[in-house]
Write a protein that holds these residues in place. Sequence first.
Motif, mmCIF file in Angstrom:
data_model
loop_
_atom_site.group_PDB
_atom_site.id
_atom_site.type_symbol
_atom_site.label_atom_id
_atom_site.label_comp_id
_atom_site.label_asym_id
_atom_site.label_seq_id
_atom_site.Cartn_x
_atom_site.Cartn_y
_atom_site.Cartn_z
ATOM 1 N N GLU A 1 0.833 -1.205 0.000
ATOM 2 C CA GLU A 1 0.000 0.000 0.000
ATOM 3 C C GLU A 1 0.866 1.253 0.000
ATOM 4 N N THR A 2 1.685 1.385 1.043
ATOM 5 C CA THR A 2 2.640 2.479 1.047
ATOM 6 C C THR A 2 3.992 1.852 0.790
ATOM 7 N N THR A 3 4.741 2.420 -0.106
ATOM 8 C CA THR A 3 6.050 1.856 -0.344
ATOM 9 C C THR A 3 7.075 2.716 0.353
ATOM 10 N N HIS A 4 8.276 2.141 0.348
ATOM 11 C CA HIS A 4 9.404 2.778 0.947
ATOM 12 C C HIS A 4 9.607 4.187 0.378
ATOM 13 N N ALA A 5 9.232 4.352 -0.903
ATOM 14 C CA ALA A 5 9.466 5.626 -1.574
ATOM 15 C C ALA A 5 8.679 6.765 -0.921
ATOM 16 N N ASP A 6 7.585 6.407 -0.232
ATOM 17 C CA ASP A 6 6.780 7.461 0.376
ATOM 18 C C ASP A 6 7.408 8.002 1.640
ATOM 19 N N PHE A 7 8.473 7.380 2.085
ATOM 20 C CA PHE A 7 8.998 7.724 3.389
ATOM 21 C C PHE A 7 10.467 8.113 3.270
ATOM 22 N N ASP A 8 10.795 9.278 3.766
ATOM 23 C CA ASP A 8 12.157 9.759 3.688
ATOM 24 C C ASP A 8 12.821 9.602 5.045
ATOM 25 N N ALA A 9 13.665 8.590 5.139
ATOM 26 C CA ALA A 9 14.261 8.268 6.434
ATOM 27 C C ALA A 9 15.124 9.412 6.944
ATOM 28 N N LEU A 10 15.759 10.130 6.021
ATOM 29 C CA LEU A 10 16.689 11.175 6.448
ATOM 30 C C LEU A 10 15.984 12.457 6.877
ATOM 31 N N SER A 11 14.658 12.478 6.814
ATOM 32 C CA SER A 11 13.960 13.708 7.168
ATOM 33 C C SER A 11 13.550 13.719 8.631
ATOM 34 N N THR A 12 14.027 12.729 9.390
ATOM 35 C CA THR A 12 13.692 12.734 10.809
ATOM 36 C C THR A 12 14.903 13.210 11.613
ATOM 37 N N GLY A 13 14.655 13.470 12.862
ATOM 38 C CA GLY A 13 15.753 13.886 13.733
ATOM 39 C C GLY A 13 15.971 15.386 13.700
ATOM 40 N N SER A 14 17.064 15.826 14.320
ATOM 41 C CA SER A 14 17.297 17.263 14.466
ATOM 42 C C SER A 14 17.665 17.893 13.135
ATOM 43 N N LEU A 15 17.457 19.177 13.044
ATOM 44 C CA LEU A 15 17.721 19.897 11.806
ATOM 45 C C LEU A 15 19.179 19.745 11.397
ATOM 46 N N ARG A 16 20.090 19.835 12.360
ATOM 47 C CA ARG A 16 21.505 19.767 12.039
ATOM 48 C C ARG A 16 21.876 18.397 11.466
ATOM 49 N N ARG A 17 21.344 17.385 12.117
ATOM 50 C CA ARG A 17 21.608 16.034 11.651
ATOM 51 C C ARG A 17 21.098 15.849 10.222
ATOM 52 N N ARG A 18 19.914 16.423 9.977
ATOM 53 C CA ARG A 18 19.302 16.275 8.660
ATOM 54 C C ARG A 18 20.151 16.942 7.585
ATOM 55 N N ILE A 19 20.616 18.157 7.928
ATOM 56 C CA ILE A 19 21.406 18.896 6.937
ATOM 57 C C ILE A 19 22.720 18.171 6.648
ATOM 58 N N THR A 20 23.378 17.681 7.696
ATOM 59 C CA THR A 20 24.637 16.957 7.491
ATOM 60 C C THR A 20 24.401 15.735 6.615
ATOM 61 N N ALA A 21 23.362 14.991 6.931
ATOM 62 C CA ALA A 21 23.093 13.766 6.179
ATOM 63 C C ALA A 21 22.875 14.075 4.709
#
Lengths: 305, 363, 299
Positions: free
Chosen positions: C3-23
Amino acid sequence: MSLPASSGGLGRWLGDHIAQIVLIPTLLASFAYVVLFSVWTFWLSVSTSTMLPDPTFSGFGEYAALWQSKRWTVSFSNLFVFGTFYVIGAMVVGTLLAILIDQRVKFEAVWRTIFLYPLAISFIVTGTVWRWIFHPQTGVELALHDMGWISAQFDWITDRDLALYVVVITAIWHASGFAMALILAGLRSVDGDIVKAAQIDGASVPRTYARVILPTIWPIFLAVAVVLLQFAIKTYDLVVALTQGGPGVATTVPAIVVFDLMFERGQIAQGSAAAVMILVALGIVLIPYALYMRWRKRQEGGDHG
Amino acid sequence: MSSLEIKDLRKRFGNVEVLKNINLAADSGEFIALVGPSGCGKSTLLAMIAGLESVSSGEIRIDGRVVNDAAPKNRDIAMVFQSYALYPTMTVRENMSFGMESRRVPKAEQATTIARVAEMLQIEPLLNRKPSQLSGGQRQRVAMGRALVRDPKLFLFDEPLSNLDAKLRIEMRAEIKRLHDTVGKTTVYVTHDQVEAMTLASRIAVMFGGVLQQYDTPREIYRNPVNRFVAGFMGSPTMNFLDATVGEGGLVLDGGAVVPLLPDQFPRLSTGRKVVWGVRPEHFSPAAERRAERRGGVSVPIKAQVDMLEPTGAETILFTRISGQKALISVDADDAPEAGAPTQMAVDMGKTCLFDPETDLRL
Amino acid sequence: MAETTHADFDALSTGSLRRRITAKAIVYALLTVFALFYLMPIVIILANTLRPLDDIVRTGFIAWPADPSLSHWAEAWSTFCIGGTCEGVSRYFKNSLAMAIPATIISTMLGLINGYILSKWRFRGADLLFGLITLGVFLPPQMTLLPWAWVLGNVGLSNTISGLILVHVVQGVSFTTLFCRNYFLAIPDDLIKAARIDGAGFWRIFRRIVLPLSPPIVIVAVIWQFTGIWNEFLFGTIFTSGDKQPITAAIVAFSGSGTGERHYNVEAAAVIMAALPPLFIYLVGGKYFVRGLTSGAVK
């Protein structure tokens, strides 16, 4: 669907069997191509043929001679080394690229296009271009010298021990986009809820890939590996354009030996024997895979019904 | 003359016989439902009538003519598929005209036929759309429209409502009934839903394991099922089957309770014989009501231990044990007793039946 | 598919802003490095088509272009000498077109019909025959060289473009049949049954029901066939010679013969010309190219 059988009349019969009739030309061609040609080449390999085909039976002596020739055994071990590094390399690079692109990057189509375009280019063009880049007189080494690094040395392509790795690098450049495309398609089919569950379980992103996502798409890795192995066994044009099998026999692969025996040295029987050995190598890769796929399909069929 | 006649029909796939000696006839204008669980052979039978499956042995006649070897197009039939099978690249109008084109019907006649059928089904506004632009109910209508423009001798329906949601299914069921009343063509309708079969059909063919179990009117099938399978398959909730032995004073249920039989109800049963007593959940009523008597029947008292209640709105299903054996009882919601207590019920004895535990046949 | 695939979910969009930007920064940096490596050869060759020869000979291929000029393209196309004839690659380019276009069209049409039969008009043994046809996909070409040489010689097609067309059609039908049959399996059988009840026969169903549903697979087959046939080298170099050769064989003929003065800039332009048609098709129909890969490989 099975059709109601009908009785009487040629026209009626033709009407009922039109599907089979239309298929006949292709079947004849495919049968000739797949079966007759193979049997033919096999027959030549056990014949007395030299410069010209000669159907007189002579036994399996050419196979023995083939396996005693240095050139052939070197080419086979080259194929082994090349195939191993090429398949693993292309899959590692392909997986890495697929995972990177899977991070909802902007301009995804552009990145994909860049990584996959080498596959659209012929081995001949690929080989020619990379020969210029790798060759010490035209490529990287000369550029380094011009930049002032006079002692720089980059002559793998003319080095007997390293030339094969030039072929490996070039082949990976050509095929890793293929691995990327298939693996990316696999990543996209993974159930999103599993990934969310892993995140909630506290797994980091690399760990989520390593432990949850990649293991669920292992059939795709298997398929990619089989296709790449098949490419490796058939490799011919790339080596011709890149190194012509040299220096010496450093990059000679079985397909090159076949060509030389058949068309350069007038040893048709031994060339045919070498071609049959390529077929055998392909069979060793493909038959177990096909059997395994059938077995798996049957297992799944059993589960569902 | 029968408009569809099937004689000694058999179908084998390799060594497996999926249809065993089917005999069935439909009068002109009849609505026949083929009903049974999945794998019973009903869809294969329909495909054979359509000419999409070959006949292993036996005979199929449409309007008196043997059609065993006739191609589907030469059988003068129309079919509505479970998946609707609308041609995705054609508009609704083209879907409807495709068959007429194959038959070289003049263009003007095609247009008037489509207009007539579209009006009957109220799909005129959809004529220029593609199937992908239609809702499930609209696709269903178009699929019927495609069958109706053909004006065939025989309509075939293959589980046409099973892809619709519950509400739409009831609407379309009524629509099919209305259309059949209007058009009056012989119809064969495959379904696994016994309610559809009961509401639509003039006669129902109940199939199981490739065998035609019973072929009769809905009323007869409900009242007088020939065997335990038919009795259990038709009716919802399903009929209760209680193990019993014929005793001096009536049926002795396993577990000890005694149910008096009506005089002359089963005169041929010898004492001591093992039987299965079949009672439909709706033939129980609270003891005080004596509903059976009011309809001229005879009710017999029976004690039931109520374990659980399942209210469904108008009626409530009681999960009970009668003489230690599980039984479902359906009563008016207002009459539902408390769970966890024994309660006195009455059985409309004349509507119950007995089955042979060995052969499952009705006694 | 889920139903929902992996593509719908962005794993790197979680966590703190700094972590996200570095990733994200790491992701883009890696992508850029790889992209440069993939683009480098084509950029280098393109640049060298514009450079004067003495400049290339002096500084090699990897250098900044000076005095850019388009003249080498014209030379490569029409006057460059290959194997004694000085007509540029235009002749070989046209040979390749004359080979690839008919072979693509014929093999695709045959594949469509075969796929239609093997998926929708299945008869006893159809799956076996399908297996036979698709074996052609895997057969190494070395097994067919001598038989082909004999066949082409005996039907008078040695050293002709028609001969290459024949070879590529027979080999290509394996691919196109595989593509089309697997694609057509997804067309519901009910559609064919409905059409048969509507009175349509074999060809009418093909024309009116199946073909209108086929554009996606036709595009896949055409792209795949054209690219494959255009890029093929072994058959071209063995079954033709001289001015009948396709462009891949011609490129090896001039760039492989190591002796004499090299015209790197002209050769680079010729190489680009050999790469252009499949590249163009790939850029226009990339989506279908990937789809062909997937359906061909996963099978």
